[in-house]
Design a protein around this motif. Structure first.
Motif, mmCIF file in Angstrom:
data_model
loop_
_atom_site.group_PDB
_atom_site.id
_atom_site.type_symbol
_atom_site.label_atom_id
_atom_site.label_comp_id
_atom_site.label_asym_id
_atom_site.label_seq_id
_atom_site.Cartn_x
_atom_site.Cartn_y
_atom_site.Cartn_z
ATOM 1 N N LEU A 100 -29.921 4.031 -54.517
ATOM 2 C CA LEU A 100 -30.147 4.209 -55.866
ATOM 3 C C LEU A 100 -30.708 5.629 -56.121
ATOM 4 N N PHE A 101 -31.576 6.050 -55.188
ATOM 5 C CA PHE A 101 -31.717 7.820 -55.507
ATOM 6 C C PHE A 101 -30.761 8.373 -55.421
ATOM 7 N N ALA A 102 -29.750 8.058 -54.399
ATOM 8 C CA ALA A 102 -28.600 9.161 -54.363
ATOM 9 C C ALA A 102 -27.699 9.122 -55.493
ATOM 10 N N PHE A 103 -27.623 7.915 -56.017
ATOM 11 C CA PHE A 103 -26.778 7.746 -57.204
ATOM 12 C C PHE A 103 -27.429 8.464 -58.591
ATOM 13 N N GLY B 164 -29.212 -1.874 -57.185
ATOM 14 C CA GLY B 164 -30.184 -2.598 -57.892
ATOM 15 C C GLY B 164 -30.161 -3.952 -57.567
ATOM 16 N N VAL B 165 -29.000 -4.437 -57.564
ATOM 17 C CA VAL B 165 -28.892 -6.117 -56.950
ATOM 18 C C VAL B 165 -29.458 -5.913 -55.436
ATOM 19 N N ALA B 166 -29.052 -5.105 -54.984
ATOM 20 C CA ALA B 166 -29.410 -5.095 -53.444
ATOM 21 C C ALA B 166 -30.831 -5.259 -53.180
ATOM 22 N N PHE C 101 -23.524 4.896 -62.670
ATOM 23 C CA PHE C 101 -24.183 3.937 -63.288
ATOM 24 C C PHE C 101 -23.791 2.709 -62.770
ATOM 25 N N ILE C 102 -22.444 2.411 -62.316
ATOM 26 C CA ILE C 102 -21.989 1.338 -61.631
ATOM 27 C C ILE C 102 -22.450 1.151 -60.324
ATOM 28 N N ALA D 297 -38.423 -6.870 -63.218
ATOM 29 C CA ALA D 297 -38.280 -5.476 -63.597
ATOM 30 C C ALA D 297 -36.828 -4.800 -62.699
ATOM 31 N N LEU D 298 -36.666 -5.155 -61.802
ATOM 32 C CA LEU D 298 -35.245 -4.708 -61.140
ATOM 33 C C LEU D 298 -34.242 -5.377 -61.765
#
Length: 465
Positions: free
Chosen positions: A360-363, A338-340, A331-332, A436-437
């Motif tokens: 994002l997909f990897a985590f 998400g910030v990136a 989550f972290i 949204a992001l």
């Protein structure tokens, strides 16, 4: 049960496959049985479960790539400049609606699909659910060739793709019975990854098939008709039903009484809901935000592929160090990615946006594997806390855990319904997907805090599950 029935039950050895491919006794925690026979039987069922689930996921996300070719091009006044394939001229809002409806129906169907395993048996339901995929595949093939079709009818047909999403819940619920506790994380992660990767395969395969087939867009549905039939036949021939999994649905209903079932369902929205929502939306985001349909069709599949491959390793890491630790870290990391992604949109940097989404997909994949590993551990802890250690109570809690797996997967999948709509609302209200992001980043941080508070904080009742 008569005396003769009891005697007959006692002489049945574990792992014996009877009429209708029913296994009356299954003892995965018995190491001698597991190494001698159980592991091979479980792995065979896992393989063909993955095949069926893979096709299901592919069908579920077919619209994510088909809609990219159905978008029209509009000028600043909203006037149509050029139609898409077959004369379609969908707006971005209509595309997001189709994606959300398909995801939402799939999430909803996971509830009855979870109850289907104890009612019909895992192998039997796998056959039925595979045959149901003929409805969305043939429906898609028919409707995309008819651009005069009212949008409401198009939505209704896209909704039937949800049959593919329901498969996941029954598959995971079934496979959890086959494996001992020490190997559930890896087995469930592998099962889920094999299904999840169907998204990437569909997003890569479908553009190629459409390009070379005389059927055009209709080929996207037609190519999966024989594959759905093949998965049903393979399940019929090679999978098994477990008697201990076929019971009344009461244990599944009982799992709903535990607060941790609902908390894990919420956390699963952040992991799997993010995976399926981003998988559905990613090709469209590349198309409508960066106007790069070529990249969407050629490389949009990479996100789902990365997330799928990461999932079993999330389960394996959770087996070693604990699911809650890996979930918190996921989550972290998702919040940072998400910030990136926000920066990528603001700076109009396709490269930064693409790389951040790969992270994002990897985590999400790692988090998917670790959250699923937490579920059986939680129910084992609940059983221990209640001091119930009989064979009957262990089986009851095992069934509750399997039921919870399905319910949690259903609630979590609603993230796939919400994410496209949030993107649509943000873009229509502000002209950008940045709000949204930003909202997703906040949600990831809240979920990280909940994971720490309930599963890692010193003094937490379920610490280190």
């Amino acid at each position: 049960m008569t005396v003769s029935d009891k005697t007959a039950e006692q002489v049945i050895e574990p792992g014996v496959i009877g009429k209708g491919r029913w296994i009356e006794r299954w003892e995965p925690e018995n190491e001698l049985f597991w190494e001698a026979r159980g592991k091979a039987i479980a792995f065979r069922n896992l393989i063909f479960s993955i095949v069926a689930e893979h096709i299901g996921f592919s069908v579920w996300l077919l619209w994510s790539i088909v809609v990219v070719r159905m978008y029209g091009t509009f000028d600043e006044s909203g006037a149509l400049v050029a139609a898409g394939a077959n004369g379609w001229a969908l707006t971005a809002g209509q595309g997001f609606t189709l994606l959300a409806v398909a995801s939402g129906v799939g999430a909803f169907l996971r509830v009855p699909y979870t109850f289907a395993v104890p009612i019909f048996g895992g192998r039997n339901w796998t056959v039925i659910s595979a045959l149901l995929l003929l409805i969305p595949t043939l429906g898609l093939a028919w409707v995309v060739a008819r651009p005069e079709t009212p949008f409401g009818v198009l939505v209704a047909i896209a909704a039937t793709a949800g049959f593919g999403g329901g498969n996941f819940a029954s598959s995971m619920s079934n496979i959890t019975f086959f494996y001992p506790d020490k190997e559930k994380g890896w087995a469930l992660g592998l099962n889920a990854a094999g299904g999840n990767i169907g998204v990437a395969v569909a997003q890569k395969l479908v553009p190629v098939v459409i390009g070379i087939s005389a059927f055009g867009l209709s080929a996207a549905g037609l190519v999966y008709v024989p594959l759905a039939l093949a998965s049903a036949i393979l399940a019929f021939l090679f999978m098994d039903n477990l008697r201990e999994a076929k019971a009344d649905p009461k244990p599944t209903a009982a799992s709903l009484k535990h607060g941790h079932t609902w908390l894990m369902a919420f956390l699963y929205i952040g992991t799997f809901g993010s995976f399926i929502g981003y998988s559905a939306a990613f090709p469209t985001l590349l198309t409508v935000v960066f106007e790069r349909a070529d990249i969407a069709l050629g490389w949009g599949f990479l996100g789902a592929l990365v997330g799928s491959l990461a999932r079993p390793y999330g389960g394996k890491l959770a087996d070693r160090v604990g699911g809650s630790v890996i979930t918190l870290g996921a989550f972290i990391a998702m919040a940072v990615a998400g910030v990136a992604a926000v920066i990528g949109v603001q700076q109009e940097s396709l490269g930064l946006f693409f790389v951040s989404f790969m992270a994002l997909f990897a985590f999400t994949g790692i988090g998917n594997g670790s959250t699923y590993r937490m579920i059986p551990s939680i129910f084992t802890r609940i059983q221990a806390d209640k001091g119930e250690n009989t064979d009957e109570s262990r089986l009851d809690f095992k069934r509750q855990a399997a039921g919870a797996v399905g319910i949690i997967s259903a609630v979590g999948a609603f993230g796939g319904f919400a994410i496209p709509f949030v993107y649509m609302i943000a873009r229509e209200q502000t002209g950008s997907i940045v709000p949204a992001l930003q909202a997703y980043v906040v949600v990831f941080l809240v979920m990280a805090a909940l994971t720490w508070g309930f599963y890692l904080r010193k003094g937490a009742a379920m610490r280190n599950v």
